[in-house]
Design a protein around this motif. Structure first.
Motif, PDB file in Angstrom:
ATOM      1  N   THR A 250       0.832  -1.198   0.000  1.00 38.95           N
ATOM      2  CA  THR A 250       0.000   0.000   0.000  1.00 38.95           C
ATOM      3  C   THR A 250       0.871   1.255   0.000  1.00 38.95           C
ATOM      4  O   THR A 250       1.881   1.309   0.698  1.00 38.95           O
ATOM      5  N   ASP A 251       0.474   2.247  -0.794  1.00 39.66           N
ATOM      6  CA  ASP A 251       1.113   3.560  -0.751  1.00 39.66           C
ATOM      7  C   ASP A 251       0.264   4.499   0.100  1.00 39.66           C
ATOM      8  O   ASP A 251      -0.939   4.649  -0.148  1.00 39.66           O
ATOM      9  N   ILE A 252       0.884   5.103   1.098  1.00 39.78           N
ATOM     10  CA  ILE A 252       0.237   6.174   1.872  1.00 39.78           C
ATOM     11  C   ILE A 252       0.679   7.489   1.243  1.00 39.78           C
ATOM     12  O   ILE A 252       1.871   7.802   1.214  1.00 39.78           O
ATOM     13  N   VAL A 253      -0.282   8.241   0.710  1.00 40.46           N
ATOM     14  CA  VAL A 253       0.021   9.389  -0.136  1.00 40.46           C
ATOM     15  C   VAL A 253      -0.277  10.689   0.602  1.00 40.46           C
ATOM     16  O   VAL A 253      -1.387  10.892   1.102  1.00 40.46           O
ATOM     17  N   TYR A 254       0.719  11.569   0.654  1.00 44.02           N
ATOM     18  CA  TYR A 254       0.556  12.921   1.191  1.00 44.02           C
ATOM     19  C   TYR A 254       0.453  13.877   0.001  1.00 44.02           C
ATOM     20  O   TYR A 254       1.414  14.032  -0.761  1.00 44.02           O
ATOM     21  N   SER A 255      -0.688  14.514  -0.154  1.00 48.55           N
ATOM     22  CA  SER A 255      -0.941  15.344  -1.331  1.00 48.55           C
ATOM     23  C   SER A 255       0.135  16.408  -1.500  1.00 48.55           C
ATOM     24  O   SER A 255       0.339  17.251  -0.633  1.00 48.55           O
ATOM     25  N   GLY A 256       0.836  16.356  -2.641  1.00 41.52           N
ATOM     26  CA  GLY A 256       1.839  17.356  -2.964  1.00 41.52           C
ATOM     27  C   GLY A 256       3.197  17.118  -2.349  1.00 41.52           C
ATOM     28  O   GLY A 256       4.135  17.885  -2.599  1.00 41.52           O
ATOM     29  N   LEU A 257       3.341  16.072  -1.544  1.00 40.49           N
ATOM     30  CA  LEU A 257       4.604  15.838  -0.841  1.00 40.49           C
ATOM     31  C   LEU A 257       5.272  14.532  -1.276  1.00 40.49           C
ATOM     32  O   LEU A 257       6.487  14.487  -1.478  1.00 40.49           O
ATOM     33  N   GLY A 258       4.492  13.473  -1.444  1.00 45.71           N
ATOM     34  CA  GLY A 258       5.039  12.186  -1.832  1.00 45.71           C
ATOM     35  C   GLY A 258       4.258  11.055  -1.198  1.00 45.71           C
ATOM     36  O   GLY A 258       3.100  11.233  -0.801  1.00 45.71           O
ATOM     37  N   TRP A 259       4.880   9.898  -1.075  1.00 49.75           N
ATOM     38  CA  TRP A 259       4.168   8.750  -0.509  1.00 49.75           C
ATOM     39  C   TRP A 259       5.152   7.799   0.157  1.00 49.75           C
ATOM     40  O   TRP A 259       6.359   7.873  -0.053  1.00 49.75           O
ATOM     41  N   ILE A 260       4.593   6.918   0.985  1.00 52.01           N
ATOM     42  CA  ILE A 260       5.384   5.902   1.683  1.00 52.01           C
ATOM     43  C   ILE A 260       4.762   4.536   1.386  1.00 52.01           C
ATOM     44  O   ILE A 260       3.567   4.326   1.615  1.00 52.01           O
ATOM     45  N   ARG A 261       5.587   3.619   0.864  1.00 51.97           N
ATOM     46  CA  ARG A 261       5.111   2.276   0.538  1.00 51.97           C
ATOM     47  C   ARG A 261       5.232   1.393   1.779  1.00 51.97           C
ATOM     48  O   ARG A 261       6.282   1.316   2.409  1.00 51.97           O
ATOM     49  N   VAL A 262       4.123   0.735   2.106  1.00 49.75           N
ATOM     50  CA  VAL A 262       4.064  -0.123   3.282  1.00 49.75           C
ATOM     51  C   VAL A 262       3.565  -1.503   2.859  1.00 49.75           C
ATOM     52  O   VAL A 262       2.597  -1.622   2.114  1.00 49.75           O
ATOM     53  N   GLN A 263       4.242  -2.554   3.329  1.00 47.98           N
ATOM     54  CA  GLN A 263       3.735  -3.912   3.128  1.00 47.98           C
ATOM     55  C   GLN A 263       3.867  -4.637   4.453  1.00 47.98           C
ATOM     56  O   GLN A 263       4.920  -5.176   4.791  1.00 47.98           O
ATOM     57  N   SER A 264       2.782  -4.621   5.213  1.00 53.25           N
ATOM     58  CA  SER A 264       2.776  -5.218   6.546  1.00 53.25           C
ATOM     59  C   SER A 264       1.332  -5.567   6.878  1.00 53.25           C
ATOM     60  O   SER A 264       0.592  -4.756   7.457  1.00 53.25           O
ATOM     61  N   GLU A 265       0.910  -6.763   6.472  1.00 53.23           N
ATOM     62  CA  GLU A 265      -0.492  -7.151   6.613  1.00 53.23           C
ATOM     63  C   GLU A 265      -0.953  -7.055   8.071  1.00 53.23           C
ATOM     64  O   GLU A 265      -0.289  -7.545   8.974  1.00 53.23           O
ATOM     65  N   GLY A 266      -2.088  -6.368   8.239  1.00 52.73           N
ATOM     66  CA  GLY A 266      -2.666  -6.216   9.565  1.00 52.73           C
ATOM     67  C   GLY A 266      -2.079  -5.078  10.376  1.00 52.73           C
ATOM     68  O   GLY A 266      -2.496  -4.853  11.518  1.00 52.73           O
ATOM     69  N   ALA A 267      -1.141  -4.330   9.791  1.00 53.07           N
ATOM     70  CA  ALA A 267      -0.502  -3.233  10.531  1.00 53.07           C
ATOM     71  C   ALA A 267      -1.464  -2.064  10.706  1.00 53.07           C
ATOM     72  O   ALA A 267      -2.346  -1.817   9.873  1.00 53.07           O
TER      73      ALA A 267
END
Length: 374
Positions: free
Chosen positions: A337-354
């Protein structure tokens, strides 16, 4: 320029605004000497082009919106341009309603900034799905870069196929690269540089409709960029905006996080890893943006005492204020999953159930999407 033309007929070839030579502090000012040239640009565009200096403008949001809302009265192909690095922040809500029955081609610019790990096919499919979720049914969705030229010829050819003898209106939010795209078209067709549209990384450069004749008595029209106030760019000083604006391919930075650890993206955003197995968190932001890792128990004090100093941007030395951050909570499924901050970028996370808590200025949109990386 013919002798019969009056000053009232002149428009800046850079931003489209009407030229005037009476009031230097108002929009459209050009000195009388500039009016003798074949191509006239206003002082604002001249300063922006030659000195990278932006001057504030007095055109209100509703004036931009009124131009955009008139599109439903046209008989045209609408080319909607978004910033692929900031699709959510550069999306125009309700665009299908505004364009009426006109066909739409969706084009995502700045693909050169994405890491090589980005799956182009997956990205295009996600773009089409996102458009559908937002109520837009484009004829096609395409990727391009006006910097590297990737996809530009293909987009131009697709426009020619889809317009079927109609005018073409290029629309989008500020800073998505509409004018850069049209400049690329002009350059590919041998036009001189003096006729190019003014571009910059500052929001709101094009101020009026800019009409470029096509060969069949129709026109290619550049429109002013609509300003999305939830984009982080509109909250920042020029120095901070420069620091968060990607200039080269994003270089992913990997952090191995355990529960109760925090990442700060400068002093503008934060991610707390609340619950889950130790995992890799891959950060995609401008290469100049400082990322700071700390324990969650220390994060509040760190932000309160060091935002704008250690955690930059913003920059307190510039007189810039720090922001109140709003919390958003997400639970991560099995997919990356990508957590997206509008206009700043994103952080990719792969941790089921986190469980992840993310923070951004309250005006800034935060969202999640299936990761666009292979």
């Amino acid at each position: 320029m013919s002798e019969t033309e009056t000053e009232q007929d002149w428009h800046c070839s850079g931003c489209g605004v009407k030229i005037q030579s009476e009031e230097p502090k108002k929009i459209g000012y050009a000195p009388s000497s500039a009016l003798k040239r074949d191509v006239v640009v206003c002082k604002r565009c001249f300063r922006l082009t030659h000195y990278n200096e932006i001057q504030p403008v007095a055109i209100e949001d509703d004036e931009f919106a009124a131009m955009f809302h008139s599109l439903h009265t046209k008989d045209a192909l609408i080319v909607k341009v978004v910033d692929i690095v900031d699709v959510y922040g550069s999306w125009i809500s309700g665009v299908q309603r505004f364009v009426g029955k006109n066909p739409v081609l969706l084009v995502a610019n700045k693909v050169d900034l994405l890491p090589k790990s980005t799956n182009r096919g997956k990205l295009t499919n996600w773009l089409k799905k996102m458009a559908s979720d937002e109520g837009l049914k484009p004829l096609d969705a395409m990727l391009m870069s006006t910097v590297s030229n990737e996809g530009v010829e293909e987009v131009i050819n697709r426009i020619d196929e889809l317009r079927k003898g109609k005018d073409v209106y290029v629309v989008g939010c500020t800073n998505v690269g509409k004018s850069s795209f049209i400049n690329k078209i002009l350059k590919l067709h041998g036009h001189e540089g003096d006729h190019f549209i003014t571009t910059s990384h500052f929001p709101g450069t094009t101020l009026n409709l800019i009409d470029i004749p096509l060969g069949d008595e129709k026109s290619l029209v550049d429109t002013p960029g609509l300003i999305n106030r939830h984009q982080i760019a509109h909250l920042l000083s020029p120095k901070s905006l420069k620091a968060i604006t990607p200039k080269k391919e994003l270089k992913p930075t990997v952090f191995q996080l355990k529960e109760e650890q925090t990442l700060f993206l400068g002093g503008l955003a934060r991610l707390d890893f609340i619950k889950g197995a130790p995992s890799s968190f891959v950060v995609y932001v401008a290469n100049d943006l400082h990322i700071h890792r700390t324990k969650r128990e220390k994060a509040d004090d760190l932000f309160e005492n060091h935002a704008g100093v250690l955690l930059t941007p913003p920059f307190k030395e510039e007189g810039e204020v720090t922001f109140e951050l709003k919390k958003h909570t997400f639970k991560i499924g099995a997919e990356a999953t990508d957590i997206v901050y509008s206009g700043l970028g994103w952080i990719r996370v792969q941790s089921e159930g986190a469980t992840i808590e993310v923070y951004a200025p309250k005006e800034v949109g935060v969202s999640v999407r299936p990761s666009i990386h292979a």
